[in-house]
Design a protein around this motif. Structure first.
Motif: not given
Lengths: 171, 849
Positions: A50, A87, B235, B266, B269-270, B273, B302-304, B306-307, B310, B337-340
């Protein structure tokens, strides 16, 4: 900023815990241990495969996020707030592990257990006051080697007779 | 000599791992040893002991604050090894309350000025973690020097420490800021990233003060290729663009360039965002960002995923089209299956809900809820509930469907959201008249099911169901079955207060049935035997069911049971008289009619600021500070109300309100006028003074006794007479039933108080931002003068700035201080700047625009 760096093993024993958040640092030691335990309970319930991110407002205050990585028997955990990129933090864990690998050659948990101060030296080069200072592992290695050299050098003075060193070591 | 036999840290660790005695005894033995060793005069012994102690403190949570002075001694050693151990111990254990904190200043100063860069870095690290106001103040000159050091190693770390110093001692800004800004132009990427990181933090706290540096940031944004630096800059710009929208236009282009060009996820994504959160007006940028989000969503990582979700949820409020485009991905993510990922998908789905698709989406979600784990199931339930009830059920057209959905939710095995469902059932009952039949139907289904009684999470729902059935019994198809459900034996499993509600509902049903029986009796000449049989049956069932409760342990249950039984006793006699009751003189008949009147008055929702609508009667003093009581009350018995009732409770209906009304009606003749009750209170207080809390200002306990709260009866009646404000929605295909809304002025009240508290907490940051602003302006003017000495551009710029300044407030003009004026009247300028800071407009030189 980075609020905390933690390393714990899969049974929840902390191997390293460093807090940079001003508020957390003022907590008594028991509260800090509680935080570590809280993080561990959250991590241990995560399935494999996950994403590596978690919201952790309940433990570290508003706008806190956590990134963790599971390497063999260790969890590496970084807690940060909104001014860090998720990341990028994941990459930072990677840098940290790589540096440790170079430092100890095929690092395992025992190395971390027995080299408590060297661990801190390495970490201090990468994260300083909650800010990321260095992201290249070879630079970090250079600095760490320098420090170990000067330490060894200062230690070798102990060959000087006790009475003199004891007297010089005073204020 | 001791040193030879002293256990080093490695020995300690090894011993710990091999020991068989048990952790705590080993630790206490080690601690004893350490305490002995640390008192030695030999610094090596001391430092080893300290080292062991810091290990135990860090890993095993042992308290080491008693060793503070020893740590200081160790630090003062000239050997690097000792210094390191000492500093490590200090950074770990010192905090604001450490008594020996003052003693460390000199040592830090010595080390900060040392030639050895590693000693300097040790000292800097220590300062960054334990720095207090005094330390920051005393050591800021040293930090200033180090910021300009030739060794990049040192400069890097000095930049890191600057943040803490600024935070604790804002005046340091005047000294160090210039150097910090100079560091922006460095070529060393690591120093640059450190500096930019510091600015990122400063910008988060106060964007306006960093706005003048926008040109420099822009330059770096365009030129740099270092991902860390770029992320931080993004940022910063995200924060700046929210303050200065014109910046967004300029910055959108380079950001799009980076998005297209870079490989690093990264950075992508920034960029995404930043675009969706701060630059959401620039269509081209947003489109590109959404395309990138789409790429993230289809990745396996899964990280990507999720992001991506998001980022989509950040974009959702303003760009719903982006969410709708990616609808399939979102729905697929619900079963990940990932709760996030699941949570984000759920929130996105909720953002897509409209009047048309609410039933469809709820259907999908209910299916998921049945299949999921308890945590996610409850998340689904609560999000559906909150979205549907938003703004007084704005989104619901078909209330019958919604009510049956609520009933379905109650039957989901993992449901733990009983209170919210309870609240909504009652709320809908009060506001939506047309939904009441369906409500009663659904409630009946819930009440009759014995399995639900065992689940304690559902008890609130059952209490709501029983209240609804009792209150709107006129819509019930079969009151007899209703009563059977309410008195079934398994209701023993309910807690007493819910049982009490059940009994009261039984009472209401009974009154209703008796009333209809008696009125039927009056209108028709003879009574049919079946009707008589059924009413007698009903009464018997109630009697049998309620009788055991008259001896119940809980007083509430007991009281209500006895009320019901008493009423039945009285009514039974008159039912038994099968003779036609032409004369309405029968007692039961009268009382029943009376009770039915009492129950038939409709209870409606109460606005949150209903209390304000009650006008304050003359002669009533509303003072918050009870200390002024002496002056106000004096010799009079004026009622003083404390303004502490919170308006955050929304429309909550409690059965106690009903009871107050009952009491009022039953005992209207015997209610005391307010004045009398307060004098009674005074007497009571005199007699039982020791049980009362002492009033604030040692009031002499004479006639000045305050009557804090007016009697509840009066207040309740005033509130309930509040005028209801029904609103009619526009005609829909299927006409939507009327939902009673009230103008919620209460919300604005809450936000103003929040805004007030926010303002108060900002004053600490204000001093920092003021200093930064002043430092920057001096910098700017100084820089401009240096750079373009004798250049005509300068004249043009000065003219322009003066032109901009003229229409502004003259006070603001004073704020643009020239170099020389800075030293005069520190306090004066501070006051002026306080006035001007809130509405100041920081100018950006036209170069950028």
């Amino acid at each position: 900023m980075i609020k905390a760096v933690m390393m714990m093993n899969t049974q929840g024993k902390p191997r390293l815990a460093k807090f940079y958040d001003f508020l957390v640092r003022c907590l008594p030691v028991e509260k800090q241990q509680e935080l570590i335990r809280g993080v561990f309970s959250v991590l241990s319930s995560r399935p494999e495969n996950v994403s590596n991110f978690l919201e952790i407002d309940s433990l570290f205050g508003p706008d806190s996020r956590l990134v963790y990585k599971h390497y063999a028997t260790l969890y590496f955990v970084l807690v940060f707030d909104g001014s860090e990129n998720e990341l990028a933090m994941l990459d930072l864990i990677q840098v940290l592990v790589e540096t440790l690998d170079k430092c100890f050659s095929n690092v395992c948990e025992l190395d971390i257990v027995f080299n408590y101060s060297k661990m801190h030296t390495v970490l201090d080069e990468i994260v300083f006051g909650g800010q990321v200072l260095e992201t290249r592992s070879d630079e970090v290695m250079k600095a760490v080697e320098e420090i170990s050299k000067s330490e060894a050098a200062s230690n070798s003075i102990s060959l000087v007779p006790k009475s003199v060193s004891g007297w010089r070591g005073g204020r | 000599m001791d040193n030879l036999f002293q256990r080093s840290l490695e020995d300690l660790i090894k011993g710990f791992r091999l020991q068989l005695l048990g952790d705590s005894s080993f630790i206490s033995r080690a601690l004893e040893e350490i305490r002995r060793e640390i008192k030695a005069t030999d610094l090596s012994t001391k430092s080893t002991a300290l080292h062991k102690l810091s290990y135990l403190a860090a890993i095993h949570g042992v308290d080491m604050s008693w060793a503070a002075f020893h740590a200081l001694e160790v630090v003062s050693s000239s050997r690097f090894h000792h210094k390191r151990i000492g500093y490590q111990a200090i950074t770990q254990s010192f905090h604001d309350q450490t008594s020996v904190l003052l003693l460390i200043t000199n040592q830090l100063r010595k080390d900060l000025n040392s030639v050895n860069e590693y000693e300097v870095s040790l000292a800097l690290e220590c300062l960054s973690r334990i720095g207090t106001r005094d330390l920051a103040r005393d050591l800021s000159p040293e930090v200033f020097t180090l910021l300009g050091s030739s060794k990049s190693f040192v400069r890097k770390k000095a930049t890191g420490v600057v943040l803490r110093v600024f935070d604790k001692y804002p005046d340091a800004v005047k000294v160090c800021f210039k150097r910090l800004v100079e560091n922006l132009e460095t070529s060393d990427p690591q120093i640059l990233s450190a500096v930019v990181g510091v600015f990122c933090e400063l910008a988060s706290k106060d964007p306006t003060s960093c706005l003048p540096l926008a040109p420099e940031f822009f330059k770096i944004l365009v030129d740099s290729r270092n991902n860390w630096v770029l992320i931080k800059l993004l940022k910063i710009f995200s924060k700046l663009a929210s303050v200065e929208p014109r910046l967004g236009r300029k910055v959108a282009e380079p950001i799009c360039e980076h998005m297209k060009r870079t490989v690093a996820k990264s950075l992508v994504f920034e960029c995404v965002r930043t675009v969706v959160s701060s630059l959401s007006d620039h269509e081209a940028a947003v489109k590109l960002a959404v395309a990138k989000i789409r790429e993230f969503l289809v990745e396996d990582d899964p990280n990507l995923k999720y992001l991506g979700l998001h980022a989509l949820s950040i974009a959702a409020p303003k760009h719903l089209w982006a969410v709708l485009e990616n609808k399939e991905a979102v729905v697929k993510a619900l079963s990940d299956e990932d709760p996030n990922v699941k949570l984000e998908a759920l929130h996105l789905l909720m953002a897509m809900v409209t009047e048309d698709n609410v039933s469809e989406i709820s259907r999908i979600l209910m299916n998921y809820a049945l299949k999921s784990d308890p945590l996610f199931c409850n998340e689904i339930i609560i999000s559906v509930l909150s979205v549907c009830s938003r703004n007084a059920y704005e989104i619901i057209v078909d209330f019958d469907w919604y009510v049956s959905l609520l009933g379905e939710m109650a039957r989901i095995p993992h449901c733990q959201r009983g209170e919210e469902i309870e609240h909504q059932l009652i709320d809908i009952g009060m506001r939506v008249r047309d939904a009441r039949p369906q409500l009663v139907r659904v409630s009946w289904a819930l009440l009759i099911d014995p399995a639900l009684l065992g689940n304690m999470f559902l008890h609130p729902i059952l209490s709501a169901a029983s209240w609804v059935s009792g209150e709107y019994v006129e819509f019930a198809k079969n009151p007899y079955e209703l009563v059977e459900a309410l008195v079934q034996p398994r209701t023993d499993l309910l807690p007493p207060y819910i049982r009490a509600i059940y009994i009261h509902s039984v009472f209401k049903v009974l009154v209703f049935c008796l009333r209809s029986y008696f009125s039927a009796q009056e209108s028709s000449s003879g009574s049919s035997s079946t009707v008589y049989e059924s009413i007698l049956n009903l009464v018997n069932v109630i009697e049998i069911g309620v009788w055991p409760l008259s001896g119940a342990y809980d007083v509430e249950v007991q009281e209500r049971a006895k009320n019901v039984l008493g009423f039945i006793g009285m009514a039974k006699q008159d039912i038994a008289k099968k003779v036609n009751l032409q004369d309405n003189e029968a007692e039961a008949c009268r009382v029943t009619a009376f009770m039915e009147d009492a129950f038939s008055e409709e209870l409606g929702p109460i606005s949150a600021n209903a209390r304000e609508k009650v006008c304050v009667p003359d002669g009533l003093e509303l003072e918050e500070n009870l200390g002024d009581l002496e002056e106000i009350c004096g010799k009079f018995l004026k009622p003083v109300e404390s303004d502490s009732v919170s308006c955050t409770d929304k429309i909550t209906f409690s059965v106690s309100n009903l009871r107050i009304r009952d009491q009022q009606e039953a005992s209207s003749s015997t209610s005391l006028p307010p004045k009398e009750s307060s004098s009674l209170l005074a007497e009571h207080r005199k007699r039982h003074g020791m049980y009362y809390l002492t009033s604030e200002k040692n009031d002499p306990d004479s006639n000045g006794t305050p009557n804090d709260y007016p009697p509840a009866n009066d207040l309740a009646s005033e509130i309930l007479l509040d005028p209801l404000d029904p609103k009619r929605k526009a005609k829909h295909r299927k006409s939507r039933p009327v939902v009673v809304k009230l103008d919620e002025g209460g919300e604005s009240r809450i936000t103003t108080s929040q805004a007030k508290t926010k303002q108060e907490s900002v004053t600490d940051d204000e001093s920092l931002s003021r200093d930064i602003q002043s430092a920057l302006l001096v910098n700017k003017k100084g820089k401009e003068r240096e750079k373009c000495e004798g250049n005509s551009n300068l004249v043009v710029q000065e003219e322009e700035t003066s032109r901009i300044e003229k229409p502004q407030n003259s006070e603001k003009k004073k704020k643009k201080k020239k170099n020389g004026e800075r030293t005069s009247g520190k306090h004066r300028s501070r006051r002026r700047s306080e006035v001007a800071s809130s509405s100041e407009q920081v100018e950006i030189p036209d170069l950028l625009l």
